[in-house]
Design an enzyme around this catalytic site. Structure first.
Site, mmCIF file in Angstrom:
data_model
loop_
_atom_site.group_PDB
_atom_site.id
_atom_site.type_symbol
_atom_site.label_atom_id
_atom_site.label_comp_id
_atom_site.label_asym_id
_atom_site.label_seq_id
_atom_site.Cartn_x
_atom_site.Cartn_y
_atom_site.Cartn_z
ATOM 1 N N GLU A 7 0.121 -3.466 -5.950
ATOM 2 C CA GLU A 7 1.268 -2.706 -6.461
ATOM 3 C C GLU A 7 2.565 -3.497 -6.386
ATOM 4 O O GLU A 7 3.436 -3.347 -7.236
ATOM 5 C CB GLU A 7 1.416 -1.391 -5.688
ATOM 6 N N ASP A 107 -1.486 1.251 -4.217
ATOM 7 C CA ASP A 107 -1.527 2.345 -3.253
ATOM 8 C C ASP A 107 -2.456 3.443 -3.763
ATOM 9 O O ASP A 107 -2.428 3.787 -4.948
ATOM 10 C CB ASP A 107 -0.123 2.929 -3.043
ATOM 11 N N TYR A 317 -0.290 4.124 5.683
ATOM 12 C CA TYR A 317 0.370 4.592 4.457
ATOM 13 C C TYR A 317 1.153 5.882 4.716
ATOM 14 O O TYR A 317 0.616 6.836 5.284
ATOM 15 C CB TYR A 317 -0.686 4.823 3.377
#
Length: 685
Positions: A7, A107, A317
């Site tokens: 990403e 992600d 995350y």
């Protein structure tokens, strides 16, 4: 060869380092870094996007509304100041031609899936179904290797489709409603003033306005409290009357008089001990609230810091709603690593001495990611900023607290009887620290230790006092409380709520960092929309579409079904808006422009010339269905003469004619004047 798409560039570097069996080879193309690595006998190219590389934009260039004909275009075309994305798109386009296989390593959430999907489809020019998926929640070597060894066969199309639907709906609502507001003000005042609202932005502002109205309409009521000041072992103590509010001053006076005439004694002593279990693991919303309480961080700032800690590999995350940790997480290894940091060593050693490490967990789950936890990667000197250190400390201490014993709190309530009247003396203390030893700095408990009392004991009264007070209006929302309210209402997502709040600040609708106050502009926008088109700010409508996007993710609805339903709903809303456009514009213009007359006047049409067929006026009109502008005869429907016209720019009549009497106009756009004949068959076109 395989192309792995991350990403962001720093994540690509982490992935390359984790997967490479020897040192990754760093290269650049168009100034964009990428990495060549070898793994399991295969050559991998690890490259990255830079967030979203593609955004939505109208297929045709015009500023009317409604507009639903949109497409994915490079983000530097869709948005301003995104030129940096151009080289990343070019890089992926070239690198894609060198490989036969693709892996998405963005992600693992709806936004990451949209980034990967659009990068594959438009930059790489391949069918997204060809790509496999790396799924991970932390950027440690063990997590990334585990994701490599357990590749998903495809990207998560449920998440991708839900993400695409969300982007389309947000574009439909945000652009069309903002254009509608702007057009309304232009029609009423003749001035271009850009106002915005959105699918979630409007309902969020609405509940803030509702609180503001409660505060403004609040009428304080007087009440009285009675306090009994006593002395015990040289210590002054204040006991509160059994009723927390007395609404009559006469009653309050009477109680004070009766107490003064009476002897006071202890009539009851109640001692309770209560276990306080450790708090549950952090989901994003809870982390944002705790960080606001402890450090004053805004929700957006907390998310940005948590994202940075994740990208540096120190925490998992952050965009998660889960309060559960992974079943296969090696708790002991993480705690062993944490024990290398002196500030956590005593607590870590205590836990490592336990035969079993079992964390407390909450009820909330997230199918994409677990709760937020420290990965066990240890920051070195200079790795973290001051604010990152604060949030990292909170996350580590919370994690350690999960495995510790409950704290024990003791509460004492002493009832003092003075005549027929009861007063309460309260104390509380921590008798067993448990998890508070590590996390207590972020939990505020009152510690009030009372001297020892006995039932029947006479009490020395120093004073009986009556205090007049007034009821207070409800408190304004703090930024953290807004996020919690959005969660409770089911509007927005864990990833978008903080940004929606920031947008309300940027638009000038709200102000105040700790206590949010709605500005006069924000109040007027909601007041006007409530009056004329209340569905625009409907919490129920927004929540319903959130639910349907969840159903897309589950494969129970298609994105096409939800997008079409949204289009139909919004078309009806905008039709109603157009009927009241002038009235809406007048109300809003009075606050944003200030010099608008009260009477409603129809906007004078722009006359560009005379009709060559009947001699009527040729005026600028707007198609009711598409919102597109065109030139038509004022004598319609008796005369059907029409001309197409460019959709952007100011139209300036010239009083000149050209082909077959068609008028010539000047289109002024971005400082440039273009003189054109309205007849599209004219050779000058």
């Amino acid at each position: 060869m395989i192309l792995v798409i991350a990403e962001k560039p720093n994540v690509a570097r982490k992935i390359a380092g984790a997967l490479s069996e020897r040192r990754p080879i760093r290269k650049t193309i168009f100034g964009v870094p990428y990495y060549e690595v070898f793994r399991d006998g295969k050559k991998l190219i690890v490259a990255s996007a830079v967030g979203h590389l593609y955004g939505l934009a109208p297929k045709q260039d015009f500023f009317g509304y409604p507009i639903f004909d949109i497409e994915w275009v490079p983000v530097y075309i869709a948005e301003k100041n995104k030129d940096y994305a151009k080289d990343y798109i070019k890089a992926l386009s070239v690198l894609a031609k060198r490989v036969k296989e693709f892996i998405v390593a963005c992600d693992y959430d709806t936004e990451g899936e949209v980034i990967g999907y659009t990068a594959l489809k438009y930059a790489c020019g391949v069918d997204p179904s060809r790509a496999k998926r790396m799924k991970f929640s932390a950027l440690t070597k063990r997590d990334l290797l585990n994701a490599w060894r357990n590749l998903e066969p495809t990207i998560n199309f449920g998440m991708a489709n839900a993400g695409i639907a969300r982007h389309v709906l947000d574009w439909y609502w945000g652009v069309n409603l903002s254009r509608a507001l702007t057009h309304a003000i232009k029609r009423a005042s003749g001035k271009w003033v850009v106002l915005s609202t959105g699918r979630v932005q409007g309902p969020t502002l609405k509940f803030l306005v509702e609180r503001e109205r409660e505060i403004q309409s609040f009428v304080p009521k007087p009440y009285w409290v009675i306090k009994l000041v006593i002395e015990k072992n040289g210590q002054k103590l204040v006991a509160n009357y059994e009723k927390d509010k007395i609404w009559s001053e006469e009653e309050a006076k009477k109680i004070v008089t009766e107490v003064k005439k009476s002897k006071a004694r202890v009539s009851n002593i109640e001692v309770k001990r209560q276990k306080r279990n450790p708090p549950v693991p952090f989901d994003l919303g809870t982390l944002q609230r705790e960080a606001y309480s402890a450090f004053g961080f805004s929700p957006k700032k907390t998310l940005d810091i948590a994202q940075s800690l994740y990208e540096k590999g120190f925490t998992s995350y952050p965009r998660t709603e889960s309060q559960k940790l992974p079943k296969n997480l090696n708790f002991r290894l993480i705690i062993q690593n944490i024990s290398r940091m002196p500030q956590y060593r005593p607590y870590a050693h205590l836990l490592l001495g336990m035969p079993e490490l079992k964390p407390v967990e909450g009820k909330k789950e997230d199918p994409a990611h677990p709760a937020i936890y420290p990965t066990g990667e240890i920051p070195g000197p200079g790795d973290l900023s001051k604010d990152e250190e604060k949030l990292y400390d909170m996350i580590v201490r919370r994690f350690l607290a999960l495995f510790m014993e409950p704290a024990v709190r003791e509460s004492v309530k002493v009832t003092i009887l003075a005549g027929p009247h009861k007063f309460m003396l309260s104390g509380a203390r921590t008798v067993k620290q448990g998890w508070l030893s590590v996390y207590g700095k972020y939990i505020k408990f009152d510690e009030v230790t009372l001297p020892e009392f006995f039932i029947g004991e006479r009490v020395r009264v120093l004073q009986v006092r009556r205090e007049k007070k007034k009821t207070k209006p409800p408190a304004r929302y703090s930024p953290a409380a807004v996020i919690k309210k959005m969660e409770d209402l089911g509007i927005g997502t864990k990833a978008t709520r903080a940004q929606i709040l920031e947008t309300l600040y940027q638009r000038g609708y709200i102000e105040g960092k700790k206590s949010i106050k709605v500005t006069p502009l924000g109040m007027k926008v909601i007041e006007t929309l409530e009056k004329y088109v209340p569905e625009i700010i409907s919490v129920e409508l927004t929540r319903e579409f959130e639910r349907k996007m969840d159903l897309i993710m589950q494969g129970k609805l298609t994105k096409e079904e939800v997008i079409e339903e949204a289009k139909v709903k919004l078309t009806k809303i905008l039709e109603e808006f157009k009927k009241r456009e002038l009235e809406i514009g007048l109300e809003l213009a009075r606050i944003v422009v200030g010099d608008v007359k009260d009477e409603i006047k129809e906007e004078k049409p722009i006359v560009v010339g005379k009709c060559p067929k009947c001699g009527g006026d040729l005026i600028v009109k707007y198609n009711k269905k598409t919102g597109k502008r065109f030139v038509g005869c004022s004598n319609w429907p008796k005369c059907d003469v029409t001309y197409p016209i460019l959709q952007r720019g100011e139209i300036i009549p010239t009083n000149k004619t050209c082909c077959n009497g068609a008028p010539v106009v000047i289109i002024r756009d971005k400082g440039r004047d273009i003189e054109i004949c309205l007849d599209i068959k004219c050779k000058k076109w």
